[in-house]
Design an enzyme around this catalytic site. Structure first.
Site, PDB file in Angstrom:
ATOM      1  N   ASP A  71     -19.029  43.489 -49.967  1.00 13.58           N
ATOM      2  CA  ASP A  71     -18.626  42.355 -50.795  1.00 13.58           C
ATOM      3  C   ASP A  71     -18.299  42.782 -52.223  1.00 13.58           C
ATOM      4  O   ASP A  71     -18.575  43.918 -52.625  1.00 13.58           O
ATOM      5  CB  ASP A  71     -19.727  41.280 -50.806  1.00 13.58           C
ATOM      6  CG  ASP A  71     -21.133  41.864 -50.936  1.00 13.58           C
ATOM      7  OD1 ASP A  71     -21.253  43.000 -51.426  1.00 13.58           O
ATOM      8  OD2 ASP A  71     -22.096  41.189 -50.548  1.00 13.58           O
ATOM      9  N   ASN A 140     -32.919  34.233 -49.487  1.00 10.74           N
ATOM     10  CA  ASN A 140     -32.550  33.038 -48.719  1.00 10.74           C
ATOM     11  C   ASN A 140     -31.961  33.402 -47.353  1.00 10.74           C
ATOM     12  O   ASN A 140     -31.432  32.554 -46.649  1.00 10.74           O
ATOM     13  CB  ASN A 140     -31.553  32.177 -49.504  1.00 10.74           C
ATOM     14  CG  ASN A 140     -30.233  32.894 -49.750  1.00 10.74           C
ATOM     15  OD1 ASN A 140     -30.078  34.059 -49.372  1.00 10.74           O
ATOM     16  ND2 ASN A 140     -29.293  32.230 -50.379  1.00 10.74           N
ATOM     17  N   HIS A 142     -29.446  35.571 -46.823  1.00 12.16           N
ATOM     18  CA  HIS A 142     -28.031  35.955 -46.771  1.00 12.16           C
ATOM     19  C   HIS A 142     -27.884  37.446 -46.456  1.00 12.16           C
ATOM     20  O   HIS A 142     -28.762  38.260 -46.761  1.00 12.16           O
ATOM     21  CB  HIS A 142     -27.277  35.551 -48.049  1.00 12.16           C
ATOM     22  CG  HIS A 142     -27.523  36.385 -49.258  1.00 12.16           C
ATOM     23  ND1 HIS A 142     -27.317  35.932 -50.545  1.00 12.16           N
ATOM     24  CD2 HIS A 142     -27.952  37.670 -49.415  1.00 12.16           C
ATOM     25  CE1 HIS A 142     -27.584  36.881 -51.413  1.00 12.16           C
ATOM     26  NE2 HIS A 142     -27.977  37.948 -50.749  1.00 12.16           N
ATOM     27  N   GLU A 147     -24.038  32.948 -47.321  1.00 11.48           N
ATOM     28  CA  GLU A 147     -25.177  32.136 -47.728  1.00 11.48           C
ATOM     29  C   GLU A 147     -25.538  31.141 -46.624  1.00 11.48           C
ATOM     30  O   GLU A 147     -24.716  30.872 -45.734  1.00 11.48           O
ATOM     31  CB  GLU A 147     -24.815  31.376 -49.016  1.00 11.48           C
ATOM     32  CG  GLU A 147     -24.337  32.257 -50.168  1.00 11.48           C
ATOM     33  CD  GLU A 147     -25.471  33.041 -50.840  1.00 11.48           C
ATOM     34  OE1 GLU A 147     -26.549  33.205 -50.245  1.00 11.48           O
ATOM     35  OE2 GLU A 147     -25.263  33.518 -51.973  1.00 11.48           O
TER      36      GLU A 147
HETATM   37  C1  F6R Z   1     -25.048  43.413 -51.601  1.00  9.48           C
HETATM   38  C2  F6R Z   1     -25.226  42.270 -50.724  1.00  9.48           C
HETATM   39  C3  F6R Z   1     -26.412  41.395 -50.770  1.00  9.48           C
HETATM   40  C4  F6R Z   1     -27.732  42.147 -51.007  1.00  9.48           C
HETATM   41  C5  F6R Z   1     -28.899  41.169 -51.070  1.00  9.48           C
HETATM   42  C6  F6R Z   1     -30.205  41.851 -51.398  1.00  9.48           C
HETATM   43  O1  F6R Z   1     -23.830  44.061 -51.363  1.00  9.48           O
HETATM   44  O2  F6R Z   1     -24.346  42.025 -49.962  1.00  9.48           O
HETATM   45  O3  F6R Z   1     -26.487  40.677 -49.563  1.00  9.48           O
HETATM   46  O4  F6R Z   1     -27.924  43.077 -49.990  1.00  9.48           O
HETATM   47  O5  F6R Z   1     -28.653  40.184 -52.028  1.00  9.48           O
HETATM   48  O6  F6R Z   1     -30.136  42.348 -52.688  1.00  9.48           O
HETATM   49  P1  F6R Z   1     -31.284  43.289 -53.294  1.00  9.48           P
HETATM   50  O7  F6R Z   1     -31.221  44.566 -52.533  1.00  9.48           O
HETATM   51  O8  F6R Z   1     -30.892  43.466 -54.732  1.00  9.48           O
HETATM   52  O9  F6R Z   1     -32.564  42.572 -53.103  1.00  9.48           O
END
Ligand code: F6R
Length: 245
Positions: A71, A140, A142, A147
């Protein structure tokens, strides 16, 4: 735990990073020209650090891999220090010599983000699909920026960030108002097409959602629960994140 999910519970974040780096490196050794799906965020940083070291000591050669990131924020360009393009360049790609032409990340500043999504999806298909997809998980549920929603997102799409995600990601920005509200993200279907998925989760804040994702009902309200339907998922969690598994 489902039999298509291989779970490794390790002591702490260091052990998680080490295990993930070894697994990734092993895959690159077997498939040096493979297509690798990558995540940003805090969780994979330790793994990327180790891959950089392994590459500097010639234990691994990443110069022929093809990378596709999950992303990118919409509205900021690749030179913005909070863009995922910048993150990947500085934390992994530059130091491991992944060639510029093999670094695929959606353009957050594309004039037509919807067209960018379609083109990105095509690029993944044309590259032969993703062999190993690295994922983190949001509090959450995702994965990527998919989301909680009423339906599972299909292909790469233009996605609105949930309030919880904006809050969580504000730690990287000067102010919460600076956090982009939209992103381009691989969809759940795009992620599910990967041959193998490597999900990393660390810390107590991920414990509840990791339990729901891997053992709860499969629902778009917990996007990561779709992984229960994938044929080959590896989960590396530290003890704190694995508390409810
Ligand atoms: C990042 C992504 C997100 C993260 C998620 C966890 O490219 O797609 O889904 O993997 O938000 O983030 P952290 O590792 O910072 O807790």
């Amino acid at each position: 735990m489902l039999k298509n999910i291989t779970l490794y519970v390790v002591e702490d974040y260091n052990a998680l990073s080490q295990k993930a780096a070894l697994l990734f490196a092993q895959t690159v050794k077997t498939n040096p020209t493979g297509v690798y799906g990558l995540a940003t965020g805090s969780t994979p940083e330790g793994m990327y650090d180790r891959l950089v070291k392994m590459s500097q000591t010639n234990e691994i050669d990443m110069t022929k891999i093809v990378a596709f990131n999950l992303d990118e924020y919409v509205s900021i360009g690749p030179d913005h220090t909070q863009s995922y393009a910048y993150y990947m360049a500085t934390k992994l790609f530059n130091a491991t010599g992944v060639p510029i032409q093999n670094r695929n990340i959606p353009r957050g500043d594309a004039p037509d983000p919807h067209n960018e999504c379609a083109e990105y999806e095509k690029k993944i298909v044309n590259a032969g699909g993703i062999h190993l997809q690295v994922l983190g998980i949001g509090t959450n549920g995702h994965i990527g920026f998919n989301e909680p929603a009423d339906t599972f997102a299909g292909q790469t799409s233009y996605a609105a960030l949930a309030e919880e995600t904006i809050q969580a990601n504000s730690r990287f920005f000067d102010s919460i108002d600076d956090v982009p509200k939209f992103a381009i993200s691989m969809g759940i279907q795009t992620i599910m097409m990967a041959e193998t998925i490597l999900l990393l989760a660390s810390g107590e804040s991920k414990a509840k959602i990791l339990g729901e994702a891997l053992q709860g009902p499969i629902t778009p309200q917990v996007p990561a629960s779709a992984l229960q339907l994938h044929r080959n998922v590896i989960v590396i969690a530290d003890k704190a994140a694995a508390k409810f598994l």
